[in-house]
Design a protein around this motif. Sequence first.
Motif, PDB file in Angstrom:
ATOM      1  N   ARG A 272       3.903   8.210 -10.920  1.00 43.15           N
ATOM      2  CA  ARG A 272       5.028   8.189  -9.963  1.00 43.15           C
ATOM      3  C   ARG A 272       4.488   8.083  -8.537  1.00 43.15           C
ATOM      4  O   ARG A 272       4.959   7.272  -7.735  1.00 43.15           O
ATOM      5  CB  ARG A 272       5.850   9.473 -10.106  1.00 43.15           C
ATOM      6  N   GLU A 273       3.485   8.909  -8.233  1.00 42.11           N
ATOM      7  CA  GLU A 273       2.973   8.904  -6.855  1.00 42.11           C
ATOM      8  C   GLU A 273       2.311   7.566  -6.533  1.00 42.11           C
ATOM      9  O   GLU A 273       2.439   7.055  -5.425  1.00 42.11           O
ATOM     10  CB  GLU A 273       2.024  10.087  -6.635  1.00 42.11           C
ATOM     11  N   TRP A 274       1.620   7.002  -7.518  1.00 42.37           N
ATOM     12  CA  TRP A 274       0.993   5.690  -7.300  1.00 42.37           C
ATOM     13  C   TRP A 274       2.076   4.640  -7.034  1.00 42.37           C
ATOM     14  O   TRP A 274       2.018   3.884  -6.059  1.00 42.37           O
ATOM     15  CB  TRP A 274       0.152   5.304  -8.527  1.00 42.37           C
ATOM     16  N   ALA A 275       3.082   4.617  -7.914  1.00 40.16           N
ATOM     17  CA  ALA A 275       4.128   3.591  -7.782  1.00 40.16           C
ATOM     18  C   ALA A 275       4.908   3.777  -6.483  1.00 40.16           C
ATOM     19  O   ALA A 275       5.295   2.801  -5.830  1.00 40.16           O
ATOM     20  CB  ALA A 275       5.070   3.657  -8.982  1.00 40.16           C
ATOM     21  N   LYS A 276       5.117   5.021  -6.107  1.00 40.03           N
ATOM     22  CA  LYS A 276       5.851   5.289  -4.863  1.00 40.03           C
ATOM     23  C   LYS A 276       5.097   4.696  -3.662  1.00 40.03           C
ATOM     24  O   LYS A 276       5.672   3.993  -2.821  1.00 40.03           O
ATOM     25  CB  LYS A 276       6.015   6.811  -4.692  1.00 40.03           C
ATOM     26  N   THR A 277       3.790   4.944  -3.618  1.00 39.26           N
ATOM     27  CA  THR A 277       2.983   4.415  -2.512  1.00 39.26           C
ATOM     28  C   THR A 277       3.019   2.888  -2.502  1.00 39.26           C
ATOM     29  O   THR A 277       3.165   2.262  -1.448  1.00 39.26           O
ATOM     30  CB  THR A 277       1.517   4.903  -2.645  1.00 39.26           C
ATOM     31  N   GLU A 278       2.899   2.287  -3.688  1.00 39.44           N
ATOM     32  CA  GLU A 278       2.914   0.817  -3.760  1.00 39.44           C
ATOM     33  C   GLU A 278       4.268   0.257  -3.299  1.00 39.44           C
ATOM     34  O   GLU A 278       4.320  -0.758  -2.599  1.00 39.44           O
ATOM     35  CB  GLU A 278       2.608   0.339  -5.188  1.00 39.44           C
ATOM     36  N   LEU A 279       5.352   0.932  -3.703  1.00 39.08           N
ATOM     37  CA  LEU A 279       6.680   0.472  -3.278  1.00 39.08           C
ATOM     38  C   LEU A 279       6.816   0.585  -1.762  1.00 39.08           C
ATOM     39  O   LEU A 279       7.359  -0.301  -1.095  1.00 39.08           O
ATOM     40  CB  LEU A 279       7.782   1.290  -3.973  1.00 39.08           C
ATOM     41  N   GLN A 280       6.305   1.675  -1.229  1.00 37.15           N
ATOM     42  CA  GLN A 280       6.374   1.846   0.229  1.00 37.15           C
ATOM     43  C   GLN A 280       5.580   0.742   0.937  1.00 37.15           C
ATOM     44  O   GLN A 280       6.021   0.201   1.948  1.00 37.15           O
ATOM     45  CB  GLN A 280       5.870   3.239   0.621  1.00 37.15           C
ATOM     46  N   LYS A 281       4.417   0.384   0.361  1.00 31.98           N
ATOM     47  CA  LYS A 281       3.613  -0.699   0.955  1.00 31.98           C
ATOM     48  C   LYS A 281       4.394  -2.009   0.962  1.00 31.98           C
ATOM     49  O   LYS A 281       4.209  -2.860   1.824  1.00 31.98           O
ATOM     50  CB  LYS A 281       2.316  -0.889   0.159  1.00 31.98           C
ATOM     51  N   LEU A 282       5.271  -2.171  -0.043  1.00 30.60           N
ATOM     52  CA  LEU A 282       6.084  -3.397  -0.108  1.00 30.60           C
ATOM     53  C   LEU A 282       7.324  -3.305   0.774  1.00 30.60           C
ATOM     54  O   LEU A 282       8.165  -4.208   0.775  1.00 30.60           O
ATOM     55  CB  LEU A 282       6.514  -3.668  -1.554  1.00 30.60           C
ATOM     56  N   GLY A 283       7.471  -2.192   1.479  1.00 28.22           N
ATOM     57  CA  GLY A 283       8.581  -2.072   2.431  1.00 28.22           C
ATOM     58  C   GLY A 283       9.779  -1.280   1.920  1.00 28.22           C
ATOM     59  O   GLY A 283      10.833  -1.273   2.556  1.00 28.22           O
ATOM     60  N   PHE A 284       9.633  -0.622   0.772  1.00 29.22           N
ATOM     61  CA  PHE A 284      10.756   0.154   0.240  1.00 29.22           C
ATOM     62  C   PHE A 284      10.844   1.526   0.918  1.00 29.22           C
ATOM     63  O   PHE A 284       9.831   2.109   1.308  1.00 29.22           O
ATOM     64  CB  PHE A 284      10.578   0.395  -1.271  1.00 29.22           C
ATOM     65  N   THR A 285      12.070   2.003   1.025  1.00 29.32           N
ATOM     66  CA  THR A 285      12.311   3.405   1.361  1.00 29.32           C
ATOM     67  C   THR A 285      12.485   4.123   0.031  1.00 29.32           C
ATOM     68  O   THR A 285      13.316   3.705  -0.793  1.00 29.32           O
ATOM     69  CB  THR A 285      13.624   3.548   2.175  1.00 29.32           C
ATOM     70  N   VAL A 286      11.708   5.169  -0.187  1.00 24.42           N
ATOM     71  CA  VAL A 286      11.720   5.848  -1.485  1.00 24.42           C
ATOM     72  C   VAL A 286      11.999   7.325  -1.253  1.00 24.42           C
ATOM     73  O   VAL A 286      11.361   7.954  -0.405  1.00 24.42           O
ATOM     74  CB  VAL A 286      10.356   5.686  -2.213  1.00 24.42           C
ATOM     75  N   THR A 287      12.963   7.871  -1.986  1.00 26.41           N
ATOM     76  CA  THR A 287      13.267   9.303  -1.802  1.00 26.41           C
ATOM     77  C   THR A 287      12.116  10.144  -2.367  1.00 26.41           C
ATOM     78  O   THR A 287      11.387   9.686  -3.248  1.00 26.41           O
ATOM     79  CB  THR A 287      14.576   9.682  -2.530  1.00 26.41           C
ATOM     80  N   PRO A 288      11.943  11.373  -1.857  1.00 25.96           N
ATOM     81  CA  PRO A 288      10.856  12.237  -2.392  1.00 25.96           C
ATOM     82  C   PRO A 288      11.239  12.770  -3.777  1.00 25.96           C
ATOM     83  O   PRO A 288      11.963  13.747  -3.893  1.00 25.96           O
ATOM     84  CB  PRO A 288      10.765  13.367  -1.358  1.00 25.96           C
ATOM     85  N   SER A 289      10.777  12.105  -4.809  1.00 26.89           N
ATOM     86  CA  SER A 289      11.213  12.440  -6.170  1.00 26.89           C
ATOM     87  C   SER A 289      10.319  13.480  -6.825  1.00 26.89           C
ATOM     88  O   SER A 289       9.102  13.380  -6.790  1.00 26.89           O
ATOM     89  CB  SER A 289      11.224  11.177  -7.032  1.00 26.89           C
ATOM     90  N   SER A 290      10.946  14.455  -7.458  1.00 21.84           N
ATOM     91  CA  SER A 290      10.230  15.414  -8.311  1.00 21.84           C
ATOM     92  C   SER A 290      10.624  15.184  -9.761  1.00 21.84           C
ATOM     93  O   SER A 290      10.627  16.114 -10.566  1.00 21.84           O
ATOM     94  CB  SER A 290      10.610  16.847  -7.927  1.00 21.84           C
ATOM     95  N   ALA A 291      10.985  13.944 -10.083  1.00 22.95           N
ATOM     96  CA  ALA A 291      11.453  13.649 -11.438  1.00 22.95           C
ATOM     97  C   ALA A 291      10.606  12.518 -12.040  1.00 22.95           C
ATOM     98  O   ALA A 291       9.619  12.100 -11.438  1.00 22.95           O
ATOM     99  CB  ALA A 291      12.926  13.253 -11.382  1.00 22.95           C
ATOM    100  N   ASN A 292      10.981  12.022 -13.199  1.00 23.42           N
ATOM    101  CA  ASN A 292      10.218  10.935 -13.815  1.00 23.42           C
ATOM    102  C   ASN A 292      10.805   9.571 -13.456  1.00 23.42           C
ATOM    103  O   ASN A 292      10.737   8.631 -14.235  1.00 23.42           O
ATOM    104  CB  ASN A 292      10.142  11.111 -15.345  1.00 23.42           C
ATOM    105  N   GLU A 337       0.201   0.548 -16.823  1.00 21.33           N
ATOM    106  CA  GLU A 337       0.360  -0.882 -17.121  1.00 21.33           C
ATOM    107  C   GLU A 337       1.774  -1.338 -16.723  1.00 21.33           C
ATOM    108  O   GLU A 337       1.946  -2.374 -16.061  1.00 21.33           O
ATOM    109  CB  GLU A 337       0.124  -1.089 -18.616  1.00 21.33           C
ATOM    110  N   GLN A 338       2.764  -0.543 -17.095  1.00 24.87           N
ATOM    111  CA  GLN A 338       4.152  -0.901 -16.747  1.00 24.87           C
ATOM    112  C   GLN A 338       4.375  -0.868 -15.234  1.00 24.87           C
ATOM    113  O   GLN A 338       5.060  -1.721 -14.669  1.00 24.87           O
ATOM    114  CB  GLN A 338       5.125   0.072 -17.426  1.00 24.87           C
ATOM    115  N   MET A 339       3.761   0.113 -14.580  1.00 22.70           N
ATOM    116  CA  MET A 339       3.932   0.226 -13.123  1.00 22.70           C
ATOM    117  C   MET A 339       3.285  -0.953 -12.412  1.00 22.70           C
ATOM    118  O   MET A 339       3.786  -1.466 -11.413  1.00 22.70           O
ATOM    119  CB  MET A 339       3.356   1.547 -12.610  1.00 22.70           C
ATOM    120  N   ASN A 340       2.147  -1.400 -12.948  1.00 22.72           N
ATOM    121  CA  ASN A 340       1.489  -2.567 -12.363  1.00 22.72           C
ATOM    122  C   ASN A 340       2.352  -3.810 -12.503  1.00 22.72           C
ATOM    123  O   ASN A 340       2.475  -4.597 -11.562  1.00 22.72           O
ATOM    124  CB  ASN A 340       0.134  -2.794 -13.048  1.00 22.72           C
ATOM    125  N   ILE A 341       2.947  -3.983 -13.684  1.00 22.76           N
ATOM    126  CA  ILE A 341       3.835  -5.144 -13.897  1.00 22.76           C
ATOM    127  C   ILE A 341       5.014  -5.070 -12.927  1.00 22.76           C
ATOM    128  O   ILE A 341       5.392  -6.055 -12.292  1.00 22.76           O
ATOM    129  CB  ILE A 341       4.335  -5.205 -15.363  1.00 22.76           C
TER     130      ILE A 341
END
Length: 354
Positions: A272-292, A337-341
């Motif tokens: 989750r933390e990896w994907a969140k950082t990558e999404l932010q790098k792509l310009g997304f606003t991401v809420t601080p999630s404590s979930a899956n 793998e899914q997060m990378n895709i």
Amino acid sequence: MSRFFSEKYASLIPYTPGEQPQKTGYVKLNTNESPFPPSPRAVKAAYAEAKRLELYPDPECTLLRKTLADTYGLGMENVIATNGSDEALYFAFLAFCDEKHPAVFADVTYGFYSVYAELVGIDYREIPLKDDLTIDVNDYKNAGGTIFLANPNAPTGIQLTKDEIEQVLSTNPDNVVVVDEAYVDFGGESCLSLLGRYDNLLIVRTFSKSRSMAGARLGYAMGSAEMIGDLNTLRYSTNPYNINRMTLAAGTGALEDMEYFVNCTKTVCENREWAKTELQKLGFTVTPSSANFLFAKHAQIGGKELYEKLKQRNVLIRHFEKPRIRDYNRITVGTMEQMNILIRTINAILEEKR
Ligand code: PMP
């Protein structure tokens, strides 16, 4: 609608579950399932039990409840097992809501709460989240009804602290506070330790997410012996054999395999933390999630458009066409793998738009 359908339900708008495509090949990130199979101990136990399906299951769910009680330091009388946590929530609406006790919940939260309120035929009040999509607990003090709080909240993933939940409990002593901890195992702060002190607290949990058992349909609720007794009155009045033999056995097996549970939830949090950082790098606003799951929006592409373009490319995420959140999408955290895709595909979609 047939001409026989009760008028009571004529205007009921049922809950819309996320898509469960029969076609394989999707990277399926739309219904917050675990990307990992259940514990081998759960699978083995279910297999053994399959050979005894000619017999009804134990309506008391004795072994499962004993294992749950031991796991969480409670008495067996404080635990009820249900067919998914949805059933526990349904029983809570039936048991604790009426004309004097309307339901109270956030305007953006688990969509089933309003459906259950409509089904049960009780009034409900939706309290708006703040602009940043957080819950202000002050809005829930002396709320004048039965409170339903998903913690972490869905689909935002944002959690309240145990102290904040305690403020809600202590300022609503004559109303039940249902805390839906479906996602708590992914870094949320549970209010389990408040159970002994507040007789108005009911905690609802599920095996669907952190125990990789969405297909087995197993949930549970924890509360005072009296409240659990109320839920059992409803359970025995509807479906005493609500949990099948294989699910009961699998649930106990899953609870016994603590190491597997810890590894799976830890991996999901890391991904989750990896994907969140990558999404932010792509310009997304991401809420601080404590979930899956992650809840994200992008200034250059609408929520629906992104959902549709990802689906065309075999990546399924969840879009909610609700006014306050239609810019967002909810993305279940999967394997690396899914997060990378996911990230690669979103990147390609954004590139196309530039
Ligand atoms: N509560 C919340 C907040 C959820 O998101 C879900 C899953 N859709 C549930 C409860 C119900 O889960 P289940 O019935 O699979 O236990």
